[in-house]
Scaffold this motif. Structure first.
Motif, PDB file in Angstrom:
ATOM      1  N   ASP A  59       0.174  -6.403   7.765  1.00 44.20           N
ATOM      2  CA  ASP A  59       0.189  -7.905   8.559  1.00 44.20           C
ATOM      3  C   ASP A  59      -0.844  -8.907   7.863  1.00 44.20           C
ATOM      4  O   ASP A  59      -0.617 -10.176   7.834  1.00 44.20           O
ATOM      5  CB  ASP A  59      -0.116  -7.960  10.047  1.00 44.20           C
ATOM      6  N   ALA A  60      -1.949  -8.250   7.378  1.00 47.10           N
ATOM      7  CA  ALA A  60      -3.041  -9.436   6.958  1.00 47.10           C
ATOM      8  C   ALA A  60      -2.547  -9.640   5.486  1.00 47.10           C
ATOM      9  O   ALA A  60      -2.824 -10.849   5.225  1.00 47.10           O
ATOM     10  CB  ALA A  60      -4.311  -8.336   6.795  1.00 47.10           C
ATOM     11  N   VAL A  61      -1.987  -8.752   4.626  1.00 48.51           N
ATOM     12  CA  VAL A  61      -1.332  -9.047   3.443  1.00 48.51           C
ATOM     13  C   VAL A  61      -0.237 -10.124   3.531  1.00 48.51           C
ATOM     14  O   VAL A  61      -0.329 -11.142   2.739  1.00 48.51           O
ATOM     15  CB  VAL A  61      -0.909  -7.942   2.839  1.00 48.51           C
ATOM     16  N   LYS A  62       0.701 -10.071   4.377  1.00 50.75           N
ATOM     17  CA  LYS A  62       1.605 -11.014   4.890  1.00 50.75           C
ATOM     18  C   LYS A  62       1.200 -12.218   5.074  1.00 50.75           C
ATOM     19  O   LYS A  62       1.485 -13.334   4.587  1.00 50.75           O
ATOM     20  CB  LYS A  62       2.482 -10.563   5.725  1.00 50.75           C
ATOM     21  N   ARG A  63       0.107 -12.343   5.974  1.00 49.73           N
ATOM     22  CA  ARG A  63      -0.418 -13.643   6.401  1.00 49.73           C
ATOM     23  C   ARG A  63      -1.048 -14.398   5.255  1.00 49.73           C
ATOM     24  O   ARG A  63      -0.931 -15.634   5.199  1.00 49.73           O
ATOM     25  CB  ARG A  63      -1.391 -13.530   7.517  1.00 49.73           C
ATOM     26  N   ILE A  64      -1.886 -13.783   4.323  1.00 50.39           N
ATOM     27  CA  ILE A  64      -2.361 -14.272   3.309  1.00 50.39           C
ATOM     28  C   ILE A  64      -1.417 -15.009   2.301  1.00 50.39           C
ATOM     29  O   ILE A  64      -1.370 -16.320   1.893  1.00 50.39           O
ATOM     30  CB  ILE A  64      -3.389 -13.516   2.436  1.00 50.39           C
ATOM     31  N   HIS A  65      -0.410 -14.120   1.905  1.00 50.36           N
ATOM     32  CA  HIS A  65       0.476 -14.612   1.039  1.00 50.36           C
ATOM     33  C   HIS A  65       1.503 -15.778   1.705  1.00 50.36           C
ATOM     34  O   HIS A  65       1.703 -16.905   0.980  1.00 50.36           O
ATOM     35  CB  HIS A  65       1.498 -13.544   0.833  1.00 50.36           C
ATOM     36  N   GLU A  66       1.710 -15.657   2.818  1.00 49.05           N
ATOM     37  CA  GLU A  66       2.297 -16.865   3.617  1.00 49.05           C
ATOM     38  C   GLU A  66       1.487 -18.204   3.527  1.00 49.05           C
ATOM     39  O   GLU A  66       1.943 -19.210   3.233  1.00 49.05           O
ATOM     40  CB  GLU A  66       2.633 -16.480   5.073  1.00 49.05           C
ATOM     41  N   ARG A  67       0.365 -17.990   3.880  1.00 52.84           N
ATOM     42  CA  ARG A  67      -0.777 -19.291   3.849  1.00 52.84           C
ATOM     43  C   ARG A  67      -0.838 -19.609   2.357  1.00 52.84           C
ATOM     44  O   ARG A  67      -0.908 -21.103   2.179  1.00 52.84           O
ATOM     45  CB  ARG A  67      -1.969 -18.894   4.428  1.00 52.84           C
ATOM     46  N   ALA A  68      -0.767 -18.890   1.314  1.00 54.92           N
ATOM     47  CA  ALA A  68      -0.914 -19.285   0.119  1.00 54.92           C
ATOM     48  C   ALA A  68       0.323 -20.062  -0.516  1.00 54.92           C
ATOM     49  O   ALA A  68       0.393 -20.421  -1.613  1.00 54.92           O
ATOM     50  CB  ALA A  68      -1.378 -18.017  -0.829  1.00 54.92           C
ATOM     51  N   GLY A  69       1.319 -19.742   0.133  1.00 48.76           N
ATOM     52  CA  GLY A  69       2.632 -20.362  -0.203  1.00 48.76           C
ATOM     53  C   GLY A  69       3.754 -19.767  -0.893  1.00 48.76           C
ATOM     54  O   GLY A  69       4.673 -20.103  -1.356  1.00 48.76           O
ATOM     55  N   HIS A  70       3.635 -18.356  -1.072  1.00 44.64           N
ATOM     56  CA  HIS A  70       4.537 -17.468  -1.459  1.00 44.64           C
ATOM     57  C   HIS A  70       4.835 -16.356  -0.540  1.00 44.64           C
ATOM     58  O   HIS A  70       4.010 -15.310  -0.793  1.00 44.64           O
ATOM     59  CB  HIS A  70       4.148 -17.015  -2.916  1.00 44.64           C
ATOM     60  N   PRO A  71       5.488 -16.437   0.585  1.00 41.29           N
ATOM     61  CA  PRO A  71       5.754 -15.164   1.510  1.00 41.29           C
ATOM     62  C   PRO A  71       6.304 -14.058   0.628  1.00 41.29           C
ATOM     63  O   PRO A  71       7.108 -14.288  -0.127  1.00 41.29           O
ATOM     64  CB  PRO A  71       6.801 -15.678   2.453  1.00 41.29           C
ATOM     65  N   VAL A  72       6.071 -12.953   1.200  1.00 42.27           N
ATOM     66  CA  VAL A  72       6.372 -11.822   0.543  1.00 42.27           C
ATOM     67  C   VAL A  72       7.708 -11.110   1.313  1.00 42.27           C
ATOM     68  O   VAL A  72       7.771 -11.223   2.562  1.00 42.27           O
ATOM     69  CB  VAL A  72       5.063 -10.689   0.597  1.00 42.27           C
ATOM     70  N   ASP A  73       8.312 -10.448   0.760  1.00 41.28           N
ATOM     71  CA  ASP A  73       9.482 -10.017   1.001  1.00 41.28           C
ATOM     72  C   ASP A  73       9.521  -8.335   1.410  1.00 41.28           C
ATOM     73  O   ASP A  73      10.020  -7.769   2.343  1.00 41.28           O
ATOM     74  CB  ASP A  73      10.596  -9.683   0.090  1.00 41.28           C
ATOM     75  N   GLU A  74       8.318  -7.557   0.781  1.00 44.39           N
ATOM     76  CA  GLU A  74       8.072  -6.424   1.380  1.00 44.39           C
ATOM     77  C   GLU A  74       6.634  -5.942   1.221  1.00 44.39           C
ATOM     78  O   GLU A  74       5.855  -6.386   0.407  1.00 44.39           O
ATOM     79  CB  GLU A  74       8.806  -5.240   0.198  1.00 44.39           C
ATOM     80  N   VAL A  75       6.206  -5.241   1.931  1.00 48.33           N
ATOM     81  CA  VAL A  75       5.009  -4.726   1.858  1.00 48.33           C
ATOM     82  C   VAL A  75       4.865  -2.895   2.107  1.00 48.33           C
ATOM     83  O   VAL A  75       5.537  -2.634   3.112  1.00 48.33           O
ATOM     84  CB  VAL A  75       3.887  -5.275   2.819  1.00 48.33           C
ATOM     85  N   HIS A  76       4.323  -2.498   1.198  1.00 46.48           N
ATOM     86  CA  HIS A  76       4.310  -0.670   1.356  1.00 46.48           C
ATOM     87  C   HIS A  76       2.868  -0.489   1.268  1.00 46.48           C
ATOM     88  O   HIS A  76       2.331  -0.707   0.356  1.00 46.48           O
ATOM     89  CB  HIS A  76       5.049  -0.406   0.114  1.00 46.48           C
ATOM     90  N   GLN A  77       2.751   0.338   2.176  1.00 47.67           N
ATOM     91  CA  GLN A  77       1.483   1.184   2.261  1.00 47.67           C
ATOM     92  C   GLN A  77       1.445   2.158   0.826  1.00 47.67           C
ATOM     93  O   GLN A  77       2.268   2.925   0.805  1.00 47.67           O
ATOM     94  CB  GLN A  77       1.048   1.919   3.384  1.00 47.67           C
ATOM     95  N   VAL A  78       0.067   2.372   0.334  1.00 44.51           N
ATOM     96  CA  VAL A  78       0.093   3.343  -0.823  1.00 44.51           C
ATOM     97  C   VAL A  78      -0.844   4.246  -0.232  1.00 44.51           C
ATOM     98  O   VAL A  78      -2.221   4.301  -0.498  1.00 44.51           O
ATOM     99  CB  VAL A  78      -0.516   2.493  -2.023  1.00 44.51           C
ATOM    100  N   PRO A  79      -0.402   5.517   0.330  1.00 43.56           N
ATOM    101  CA  PRO A  79      -0.975   6.363   0.821  1.00 43.56           C
ATOM    102  C   PRO A  79      -1.805   7.521  -0.057  1.00 43.56           C
ATOM    103  O   PRO A  79      -2.690   8.166   0.068  1.00 43.56           O
ATOM    104  CB  PRO A  79      -0.466   7.076   1.870  1.00 43.56           C
ATOM    105  N   LEU A  80      -1.098   7.660  -1.177  1.00 45.02           N
ATOM    106  CA  LEU A  80      -1.564   8.631  -2.230  1.00 45.02           C
ATOM    107  C   LEU A  80      -1.717   7.964  -3.501  1.00 45.02           C
ATOM    108  O   LEU A  80      -0.753   7.159  -4.106  1.00 45.02           O
ATOM    109  CB  LEU A  80      -0.729   9.881  -2.317  1.00 45.02           C
ATOM    110  N   GLU A  81      -2.684   8.177  -4.295  1.00 43.57           N
ATOM    111  CA  GLU A  81      -3.190   7.588  -5.591  1.00 43.57           C
ATOM    112  C   GLU A  81      -3.872   8.330  -6.494  1.00 43.57           C
ATOM    113  O   GLU A  81      -4.661   9.290  -6.220  1.00 43.57           O
ATOM    114  CB  GLU A  81      -4.175   6.228  -5.243  1.00 43.57           C
ATOM    115  N   ILE A  82      -3.667   8.288  -8.019  1.00 42.74           N
ATOM    116  CA  ILE A  82      -4.191   9.286  -8.906  1.00 42.74           C
ATOM    117  C   ILE A  82      -4.692   8.407  -9.774  1.00 42.74           C
ATOM    118  O   ILE A  82      -4.232   7.299 -10.066  1.00 42.74           O
ATOM    119  CB  ILE A  82      -3.295  10.432  -9.328  1.00 42.74           C
ATOM    120  N   SER A  83      -5.661   8.568 -10.664  1.00 42.21           N
ATOM    121  CA  SER A  83      -5.968   7.865 -11.980  1.00 42.21           C
ATOM    122  C   SER A  83      -6.136   8.604 -13.015  1.00 42.21           C
ATOM    123  O   SER A  83      -6.061   9.838 -13.284  1.00 42.21           O
ATOM    124  CB  SER A  83      -7.129   6.867 -11.532  1.00 42.21           C
TER     125      SER A  83
END
Length: 83
Positions: A59-83
């Motif tokens: 929701d925090a990600v969505k709010r920033i994008h909305e306020r910046a003028g480009h609402p987001v269509d999808e937000v996905h949590q990334v629970p696993l990462e490798i580098s």
């Protein structure tokens, strides 16, 4: 904090300058929601934009994008990462 990948659709023809401008708009206000946008990618042909961030919630990600003028269509949590 949790990582999130968000997706914007309908941005056909987006240029590098437009992507940079949108990313800077997010960066200018991201701290107000405890979000940090790390990177952004775009496919101008399909009109898809991807943003990687660390945030307390989707929701925090969505709010920033909305306020910046480009609402987001999808937000996905990334629970696993490798580098």
């Amino acid at each position: 904090m949790t990582k999130f990948m968000d997706v914007h659709h309908g941005m056909q023809g987006i240029t590098k300058d437009q992507l940079t401008s949108a990313h800077r708009a997010d960066l200018a206000i991201e701290r107000e929601e405890g979000v940090h946008f790390e990177r952004a990618w775009a496919d101008p042909k399909s009109g898809t934009v991807y943003c990687l961030s660390e945030a307390p919630s989707a929701d925090a990600v969505k709010r920033i994008h909305e306020r910046a003028g480009h609402p987001v269509d999808e937000v996905h949590q990334v629970p696993l990462e490798i580098s």
